[in-house]
Every structure is written in C-alpha cells, then in structure tokens.
Design a protein around this motif. Structure first.
Motif, short mmCIF file in Angstrom:
data_model
loop_
_atom_site.label_atom_id
_atom_site.label_comp_id
_atom_site.label_asym_id
_atom_site.label_seq_id
_atom_site.Cartn_x
_atom_site.Cartn_y
_atom_site.Cartn_z
N TYR A 155 38.39 40.22 50.89
CA TYR A 155 38.91 39.72 49.61
C TYR A 155 40.19 40.45 49.27
O TYR A 155 40.39 41.61 49.65
N THR A 198 42.84 40.78 45.62
CA THR A 198 43.22 40.30 44.29
C THR A 198 44.73 40.38 44.18
O THR A 198 45.35 41.34 44.67
N ARG A 225 41.21 36.29 42.60
CA ARG A 225 40.64 36.93 43.79
C ARG A 225 40.50 35.86 44.86
O ARG A 225 40.03 34.75 44.59
#
Ligand SMILES: NC(=O)c1ccc[n+]([C@@H]2O[C@H](COP(=O)([O-])OP(=O)(O)OC[C@H]3O[C@@H](n4cnc5c(N)ncnc54)[C@H](OP(=O)(O)O)[C@@H]3O)[C@@H](O)[C@H]2O)c1
Length: 327
Positions: A104, A106, A32
């Motif tokens: 964020y 991932t 992440r």
C-alpha cells in the motif's frame, strides 16, 4: 503490510530488504492505494545505489515513484467516489520516504491519476516517469509539429514513448539512434522513420544525408555528456536540444558552436514539472491511452521478493523496455 525498504545506500542485493511494516492510513487530502505493480526507473536505482548522494534523506526508504493499483481508502476531503478507482502514481518516492514497492501507499489525491479501463495496471506503473518524461521532452518549447526530430536511444523506456509522442504530435520525420538491430526493430515499431546505429555508423553523416544537409529541428537527448559533439553537428540553426539524461555527471560545452547556431538548450527533470504543465501532459496522455493510441514495452515483470533483481536489470542496462515489480 509487506514492503521493500533500504536503510543505507549500496548494491541492490546488499541493501534492499523485504519487511513487514504497518499499513499506512490516508491523511486529509490523501488516498490509499492497494498496489498491484511498481515501476523501476534509473533514478530509483541511482538513489538506492548512492550514486547521487551516499546520505539518505530519510532513515528508511521504500523505493519507486511509479506504481498502479486500486484506491481502497480515502482521507478527509477526498470524495468517497474515488474508492475502487484504478489509478497510477507519480512522484511517490520524490521527497518522500514511502514509494510504491509495498502493498500500500498513501499519497495526495492528485498524485493518483485515474487509469483508463482499457489499460492494465502493469502499464500504469510505466507512466509517471517514462511516459510523462517522453511527452514533455517532445511537447515543451513549441512541440514538434512538422519538424524533423532526433530521438536519441529510441528503444529506451523513455525513448520508446518519445518516438510515439513525436509521431502523435505531428513530427514530419523521426530519426532515432540505437545500438543494435533488436533496438532498431523496437524504435521502428514505435514509429521512427529511420534508425541509425550510433555505435557502428557515423551519426552526423547519416543525419546530413537524411535531411539534405539541413540537420534536425529538435533532439530529445538521453545521454548528453556522451553526445554533445554529435548533437551540435546534427542540429539545425535555432534548433532545440531537450536533455533529460546524461550518464556523465559533469561535462564541458563548447561556447562558439552553441552560440553561432543559436542553440536552445533545455534541461528538465520530470519530478519538477509545474502543476499546469503536468496537468496538460496527464490530460493528453489519458486521452491517448483511452483511444488505444500508445504501445507499451514492458520487458520484465519481477515479483516483489526479487526486487534486487529488478534493480539490477535497470542498473546494468539488461532490460530493453520497462521493468515492473509485481506486488
Ligand atoms: N529528466 C528526467 O526527468 C528523466 C526521466 C526519466 C529518465 N531519465 C534519465 O534518462 C536516462 C534513460 O532513462 P530510461 O528509463 O529511458 O533508461 P533505459 O530504458 O535504460 O534507456 C536508455 C536508452 O538509451 C540508450 N543509450 C545510452 N547511451 C546512449 C547514447 N550515447 N546514444 C544513444 N542512445 C544511448 C540505451 O541503449 P544502449 O546503451 O544500448 O545504447 C537505452 O536504450 C537515465 O539516465 C535516466 O536517469 C531522466
């Protein structure tokens, strides 16, 4: 977390929204990244505008493949040593709904590449598409060592890097087309030996003069649909035209001029580089970054809440350089 999304295609101002969504957790093999910058490229803008397809591949999309930040969590099978690593991304929004215009993202661990300490994360957000495209266009099919190369549109986000890579990979002579004096300064700054204003000058005639009538060995082409006729005249027999862009979605090619010159025509999209080619490009790019051999040209830094403005800068050709969004 805050993220930009769109749920239908359309104009940037109409369809891009900022929303609060759940922060993603990395699955096995993923990292992440807490993003600092997100890079805007023409293909992000075309996907959002619906110029390729009006249908969305996912119900909700966070745009942008390029970005950079710091790894703040890792999934199973990813070394804990990656925590805290500064990284840049590739293909974050290619075949995936969750790109980098968010706090964020991932991603599979391999899509987060270590950013050398001497390089800012704003620059990191310009590498996945512009720099890797430029590198591949110059390096593919035997490269450019001792060759004469024409880089079309050398002040563009890709073109500016392509001129530099041509120089660094040993091109003997680099010619660039531009549309203004301002763009000529940039292309020269990148390393072009000669700039030709393709709007006001006869490009073939100038290339004939510069190359003693021989033509160029390779053309790195930003707008093939518009430049086919010029390219066929400017290219040497057995030369390469490496096409990474075309404003026209369809065009016709003249068979006879292509075949009598033994033209090698190479199209490619950076999203689909095979893994060995990509790994080689990333390794070379990393070493050039570490040794401070590349210049960067970020023209606009735009806050996330003005993402629609960032898209418009790219969509309407109002930026001369890379546009990055501050997360
Ligand atoms: N194949 C891939 O993997 C790949 C990767 C990245 C980008 N692309 C595509 O490549 C294109 C450029 O991307 P970019 O990020 O570099 O965009 P950009 O920063 O807008 O640069 C494009 C440059 O090309 C110039 N240009 C346009 N038409 C031209 C022509 N007929 N002759 C010479 N120069 C011309 C533009 O300047 P003027 O308009 O002032 O001439 C501008 O400087 C886009 O279509 C994009 O979708 C493809």
């Amino acid at each position: 977390m805050r993220a930009a999304i769109y749920e239908r295609t359309g104009s940037a101002g109409e369809v891009l929204q900022l929303v609060e969504i759940e922060r993603p957790e990395p699955k096995a093999g993923e990292v992440r990244i807490k993003l600092e910058w997100s890079g805007v490229n023409p293909s992000d803008v075309k996907s959002r505008a619906g110029s390729r397809s009006k249908l969305l591949p996912f119900p909700r999309i966070t745009p942008h493949s390029d970005g950079a930040g710091v790894i703040d969590a890792v999934g199973e099978n990813v070394p804990k040593a990656r925590l805290g690593e500064r990284v840049w991304t590739w293909n974050a929004a290619w075949g995936r709904p969750n790109g980098t215009a968010a706090e964020y993202v991932t991603l599979p661990s391999a899509q987060a590449v270590r950013l050398p300490d001497n390089v800012g994360t704003d620059v990191g957000a310009c590498l996945g598409i512009p720099a890797l495209t430029a590198f591949h266009a110059v390096e593919v099919d035997g490269g450019v060592r001792d060759k004469t190369v024409l880089i079309a549109g050398g002040a563009g986000a890709v073109g500016y890097y392509a001129i530099q890579f041509a120089r660094l990979l040993g091109a003997a002579n680099i010619i660039s087309t531009v549309s203004s004096a301002e763009k000529a300064v940039l292309a020269t700054h990148a390393g072009a030996d000669v700039c030709i204003n393709y709007r006001s000058e006869n490009v073939d005639a100038r290339i004939g003069e510069i190359t003693g009538g021989h033509g160029v060995d390779r053309i790195v082409e930003v707008n093939f649909g518009a430049n086919i006729a010029i390219d066929l005249k400017a290219l040497k027999p057995d030369g390469h035209i490496v096409v990474y862009g075309s404003d026209a979605a369809e065009f016709t090619l003249p068979f006879v001029p292509l075949i009598v010159k033994n033209v090698c025509l190479r199209f490619f999209i950076v999203y689909n580089l095979d893994s060995d080619t990509r790994a080689r490009a990333i390794a070379k790019l990393t070493s050039l970054l570490e040794s401070n051999q590349l210049r960067h040209n970020i023209s606009h830094r735009v806050p996330l809440d003005r993402i629609a403005h960032a898209h418009e800068l790219v969509e309407f050709g109002r930026s001369v350089g890379n546009v990055v969004v501050a997360i």
